[in-house]
Design a protein around this motif. Sequence first.
Motif, PDB file in Angstrom:
ATOM      1  N   THR A   1       0.831  -1.206   0.000  1.00 17.52           N
ATOM      2  CA  THR A   1       0.000   0.000   0.000  1.00 17.52           C
ATOM      3  C   THR A   1       0.867   1.259   0.000  1.00 17.52           C
ATOM      4  OG1 THR A   1      -1.741  -1.160   1.223  1.00 17.52           O
ATOM      5  CG2 THR A   1      -1.825   1.245   1.231  1.00 17.52           C
ATOM      6  N   ASP A   2       1.892   1.255   0.835  1.00 16.57           N
ATOM      7  CA  ASP A   2       2.785   2.402   0.921  1.00 16.57           C
ATOM      8  C   ASP A   2       3.473   2.660  -0.420  1.00 16.57           C
ATOM      9  OD1 ASP A   2       4.167   4.421   2.648  1.00 16.57           O
ATOM     10  OD2 ASP A   2       5.923   3.261   2.023  1.00 16.57           O
TER      11      ASP A   2
ATOM     12  N   PHE B   1      -4.251   6.210   3.791  1.00 15.24           N
ATOM     13  CA  PHE B   1      -3.563   4.927   3.947  1.00 15.24           C
ATOM     14  C   PHE B   1      -4.522   3.881   4.518  1.00 15.24           C
ATOM     15  CE2 PHE B   1      -0.830   1.803   5.930  1.00 15.24           C
ATOM     16  CZ  PHE B   1       0.224   1.672   5.025  1.00 15.24           C
TER      17      PHE B   1
END
Length: 290
Positions: free
Chosen positions: A256-257, A274
Amino acid sequence: PILHFKLKLFFSKRMPKFNCYWGNYMNKKQESNCACCQVVDFSKDGFKHLMRHAVFEREAKIDICKTNLILNFRPNEDEYPEFARINAMLVEADRVIVTQKQTKRLINELIETQGIGLFVDRACLGLKQKKRIAPLSYVWGEIELMPLGGTYRHSTNWIMLNKVKLDLRSGEKTMAVTFCDSQTCYLLPTSPQMYFENKKNCRYIYEKEHQVIGEVLNAFNLNKTIEIYEKFCQTEFNEDDTPIAALKQSARKLLTDSILKMLFNEEEITEMLFADVMNGISSRYDKLNS
């Protein structure tokens, strides 16, 4: 000859003649030597027959050792007033359970007991590089839970494929199935073509998972693995702290980051964004989604 021998062992003479998948019929000798199976036909009075033995469980769960069928079932409340708002039936060899839970929820609750969700199943099907992803089965270890319909997005019927002893085509829209722990033959209202296509995909996932495990075991010392894992099991931990669950969560955060940093400037990535992306991935890959 092998097929005829299996039929002789498992099907009762009370069972009507049916076409098997290869187009053969049971002959008179085979019928006369089969006297062990009770037949439950869901296209006729199969549900009524099982409802005579049904027990209600509000918090029913799938038992991977006992459950054979998970059926989407809504009985007539006038006919069964004691079973109001029933949505599903779980069929075991010696017990029938009805519950208000929908089949989709029952499947998701089972998936939650395993740390990695449906990610592996989806990834394995993705290896086949089909334009359309096939109906998703839940395969983990020796569990092979397969949808009988063409979709998993809504509540549908499921079968514990790893417990099936014999499955044959009974008609254009019917499958005849027996289980390893039962003397009953179930005539299931499902397309044989869809059934065998789903079964093929289910076994494909099963084989791919075992290939991966084989490669891992080939690289690691199994005795040391058992020793380290047994020490871990002696510690106190919750479901989110299991090695698989923790590793999955860490990998998901890294992925995801990375994605967000490619799409946005690093300073624009907020904790809320996030979290939203993480929740989206979880709902998409951890369970049967709507």
